[in-house]
Design an enzyme around this catalytic site. Structure first.
Site, PDB file in Angstrom:
ATOM      1  N   ARG A  40      83.863-121.906-129.018  1.00 53.35           N
ATOM      2  CA  ARG A  40      83.676-120.712-129.840  1.00 53.35           C
ATOM      3  C   ARG A  40      82.209-120.664-130.250  1.00 53.35           C
ATOM      4  O   ARG A  40      81.540-121.698-130.350  1.00 53.35           O
ATOM      5  CB  ARG A  40      84.556-120.756-131.090  1.00 53.35           C
TER       6      ARG A  40
ATOM      7  N   LYS B 222      88.280-124.465-135.902  1.00 55.79           N
ATOM      8  CA  LYS B 222      88.890-123.739-137.016  1.00 55.79           C
ATOM      9  C   LYS B 222      89.558-124.721-137.979  1.00 55.79           C
ATOM     10  O   LYS B 222      90.159-125.700-137.560  1.00 55.79           O
ATOM     11  CB  LYS B 222      89.921-122.733-136.496  1.00 55.79           C
TER      12      LYS B 222
ATOM     13  N   HIS C  59      82.801-114.881-126.816  1.00 51.09           N
ATOM     14  CA  HIS C  59      84.218-115.201-126.640  1.00 51.09           C
ATOM     15  C   HIS C  59      84.673-114.889-125.217  1.00 51.09           C
ATOM     16  O   HIS C  59      85.621-115.506-124.720  1.00 51.09           O
ATOM     17  CB  HIS C  59      85.057-114.424-127.657  1.00 51.09           C
TER      18      HIS C  59
ATOM     19  N   ARG D 241      84.290-117.920-123.241  1.00 54.65           N
ATOM     20  CA  ARG D 241      85.406-118.836-123.530  1.00 54.65           C
ATOM     21  C   ARG D 241      86.637-118.410-122.726  1.00 54.65           C
ATOM     22  O   ARG D 241      87.328-119.250-122.135  1.00 54.65           O
ATOM     23  CB  ARG D 241      85.677-118.814-125.029  1.00 54.65           C
TER      24      ARG D 241
ATOM     25  N   HIS E  14      93.422-124.601-129.253  1.00 51.13           N
ATOM     26  CA  HIS E  14      94.417-123.619-129.683  1.00 51.13           C
ATOM     27  C   HIS E  14      95.540-124.332-130.439  1.00 51.13           C
ATOM     28  O   HIS E  14      96.068-125.340-129.965  1.00 51.13           O
ATOM     29  CB  HIS E  14      95.031-122.899-128.488  1.00 51.13           C
TER      30      HIS E  14
ATOM     31  N   TYR F 257      96.357-116.383-120.871  1.00 46.50           N
ATOM     32  CA  TYR F 257      95.533-116.449-119.670  1.00 46.50           C
ATOM     33  C   TYR F 257      96.366-116.409-118.403  1.00 46.50           C
ATOM     34  O   TYR F 257      95.848-116.078-117.335  1.00 46.50           O
ATOM     35  CB  TYR F 257      94.655-117.710-119.705  1.00 46.50           C
TER      36      TYR F 257
END
Length: 314
Positions: A159, A183, A256, A259, A282, A291
């Protein structure tokens, strides 16, 4: 249950919101963006409640019908995705209040989120991604820095905030890994490809020359601005726009998307979904599974353009 003084302080909506924001930042360790978004959304709800109930109304007077009125007024002027985000903020807030005994009923159970169709992630073809990586000049310290940043965004799926937060010691060139703070301040270790390692090494050789003469450099930050400060997220975004336009004719390219491109190319190359999930950090496999839809869409386009039976409409 809070102490007596805290109870008095938390009687009003605004006081309760202040407690909640502190909780998100200090205990939940939510990102600055999440805290700011929740504070903004819940402040809007607070303004609506003051308009209906007057200033200083106790938080115990908030009921689900008032919250639904607020959401109904928003539905006419904002997107379903924005409404869903505001509902998520309200639910988290009311769960917080109920767990502390500041409201008798958990209102979040009576708030339904609208179904929001998430757009498929944007990604580049392999040749376009390569052209973006090669767009920066290797003749200048800035070009070497920019190439290293692009290679890490695409090669390790970072990120943009993770990239900007890297320190020199986070890149382990011997083991070809990078330590990332993601995160919620969660740490993970992601692999680094040969191209990215080469670019990082090239940049580190020129890191000192990047900073203007007489300007002190940040002691630990990996990527620096000309002023010697840790590079900012916005600056990285602008650089990706620039090299997206130069390398792939995509001035709208954002970090992004690199990514997303990393994950999509890994999946198409046979990588396991769980491995991609761990690499990208994630929390849910469902996020990574998006994806598979991108890859399937790409496969169908190739099929439609190349397979003889597809051309016949058979």
């Amino acid at each position: 249950m809070a102490s007596g003084s805290a109870w008095v302080m938390a009687e009003t909506y605004d006081a309760s919101l202040s407690f909640f924001v502190d909780f998100l930042a200090s205990e939940r360790r939510s990102s600055k963006h999440t805290v700011a978004a929740y504070r903004s959304d819940l402040a809007q709800l607070g303004a609506f409640l003051r308009d209906k109930q007057g200033d200083g109304a106790p938080v115990t007077r908030v009921d689900v019908y008032l919250v639904r009125q607020w959401l109904g007024s928003l539905a006419r002027v904002v997107s379903p995705a924005s409404v869903a985000r505001k509902i998520a903020a309200a639910k988290a807030f009311f769960r917080f209040l109920h767990r502390r005994g500041w409201i008798a009923k958990n209102l979040s159970a009576d708030l339904a989120s609208p179904k929001v169709r998430k757009p498929l992630p944007t990604f580049l073809r392999v040749d376009a991604a390569r052209e973006v990586m090669e767009a920066p000049s290797a003749e200048s310290p800035e070009g070497r820095r920019d190439r290293a940043m692009l290679e890490l965004l695409y090669g390790s799926g970072l990120r943009v905030s993770e990239l900007a937060g890297l320190d020199v010691g986070d890149v382990d060139r011997k083991n070809a890994t990078v330590r990332v703070r993601g995160k919620g301040n969660k740490e993970r270790v992601a692999p680094v490809g040969r191209a990215a390692l080469t670019s990082v090494a090239s940049y580190l050789d020129a890191r000192g020359a990047l900073v203007r003469a007489g300007t002190p450099a940040h002691p630990t930050a990996l990527f620096l601005s000309r002023r010697g400060a840790r590079i900012g997220v916005r600056q990285v975004q602008l650089l990706v726009h620039r090299y997206g336009a130069i390398g792939a004719g995509r001035a709208d390219l954002h970090p992004h998307a690199l990514r997303h491109t990393c994950a999509t190319h890994m999946l198409e190359g046979g990588a396991d979904l769980r491995a991609i999930q761990e690499m990208l950090g994630h929390a849910s496999l469902a996020t990574t599974q998006r994806y598979t839809h991108v890859s399937l869409e790409h496969l169908m386009k190739v099929y439609d353009g190349a397979h003889p039976l597809a051309k016949r409409g058979a």
